[in-house]
Motif scaffolding. Structure first.
Motif, mmCIF file in Angstrom:
data_model
loop_
_atom_site.group_PDB
_atom_site.id
_atom_site.type_symbol
_atom_site.label_atom_id
_atom_site.label_comp_id
_atom_site.label_asym_id
_atom_site.label_seq_id
_atom_site.Cartn_x
_atom_site.Cartn_y
_atom_site.Cartn_z
ATOM 1 N N ARG A 170 -3.493 -11.689 -4.645
ATOM 2 C CA ARG A 170 -2.289 -11.388 -4.827
ATOM 3 C C ARG A 170 -1.072 -11.849 -3.792
ATOM 4 N NH1 ARG A 170 0.969 -6.664 -4.405
ATOM 5 N NH2 ARG A 170 2.227 -6.435 -6.714
ATOM 6 N N SER A 221 -11.299 -8.620 -5.426
ATOM 7 C CA SER A 221 -10.179 -8.635 -4.217
ATOM 8 C C SER A 221 -10.300 -7.476 -3.227
ATOM 9 C CB SER A 221 -9.134 -8.840 -4.922
ATOM 10 O OG SER A 221 -6.924 -8.778 -4.847
ATOM 11 N N ALA A 278 -3.513 -4.346 -6.637
ATOM 12 C CA ALA A 278 -4.444 -5.912 -6.592
ATOM 13 C C ALA A 278 -4.964 -5.784 -8.399
ATOM 14 C CB ALA A 278 -5.509 -6.555 -5.798
ATOM 15 N N THR A 316 -3.895 -8.358 -10.278
ATOM 16 C CA THR A 316 -5.272 -9.556 -10.138
ATOM 17 C C THR A 316 -6.084 -9.973 -10.970
ATOM 18 O OG1 THR A 316 -3.308 -10.098 -8.589
ATOM 19 C CG2 THR A 316 -4.972 -11.015 -8.680
#
Length: 249
Positions: A9, A62, A68, A71
């Motif tokens: 991210r 991630s 995040a 994302t």
């Protein structure tokens, strides 16, 4: 074969960043965040490999704050099968990222790890290489084309002199360059479906990794403004300015 794709991210590449007045870093207040562009390319390449019949599952991971998850949901909407969020509020450096990814890879046993060659926020260009070294597997960096042949991958990579094609044995780490592909957009139905796809949450401690910083940023500064150009009346005057003022000749 399973493919593991790390995604980060970052500040959206269309946003003009602002530096904090005290020079401590970039001001992230109310700034649009999105998936790192090189990681989008990695996800897209994994999807194309799966659609070609050379992979059965794509797992995206991630490392970052709770936000995040957005994302990861984007990657799931693009077509990834599962997601793992290693949640931490620390600014994780490349070595710690590589160690965490090795822990994830040890658990998931992917045949291929596709990593964006760099993140546009820190431009370190280190994680893929460090991960390959820690995992003890082959690596191919700056890939502009990837072909799979049973237990091997043929990768065309961009170098200063042009293009270089190498062959590596799987499992391996491949880092992606801009010209590898054009990432797809997630459709609205896939965005809705992504909300139901599995997303597992972990912490760096689950992998025995400390995210304490090893580096200290002394100061962050904006690049200096570009100076206005000047018009010259002749080639001779241009050469003179390049030689005596710019010092490039």
């Amino acid at each position: 074969m399973k493919i593991l794709v790390p995604v980060k991210r970052v500040v959206d590449y269309n946003v003009k960043i602002r530096v904090n007045p005290d020079g401590s870093g970039v001001d992230l207040t109310n700034v649009k965040m999105s998936m790192n562009p090189f990681d989008e390319i990695s996800v897209e390449e994994a999807l194309r490999i799966k659609e070609g019949g050379d992979a059965r599952e794509i797992v995206v991971v991630s490392i970052g704050p709770a936000k995040a998850e957005e994302t990861l949901r984007t990657a799931l909407a693009m077509g990834a099968d599962r997601a793992i969020l290693v949640e931490t509020d620390d600014a994780v450096e490349p070595l710690a990222v590589a160690k965490i990814l090795k822990g994830v890879a040890d658990a998931e046993k992917p045949g291929l790890i596709i990593v964006g060659k760099q993140a546009i926020d820190d431009d370190s260009n280190q994680t893929g290489q460090m991960l390959a070294a820690l995992a003890g597997v082959g690596q191919a960096t700056f890939a502009s084309a990837i072909e799979l042949f049973s237990d091997k991958a043929r990768v065309t990579r961009e170098i200063d002199g042009g293009l270089q094609t190498i062959e590596i044995k799987l499992p391996a780490v491949v880092t992606t360059d801009l010209r590898l592909n054009e990432p797809r957009y997630a459709s609205l139905p896939n965005i809705m479906k992504a909300k139901k796809k599995p997303l597992e949450k972990k912490s760096p401690a689950d992998f025995g990794v400390s995210t304490a910083p090893r580096l200290k940023v002394l100061r962050t500064e904006e690049p200096s403004g570009r100076k206005a150009g000047v018009k010259v009346k002749s080639v001779a005057e241009l050469v003179d300015k390049l030689k005596n003022e710019a010092g490039v000749l």
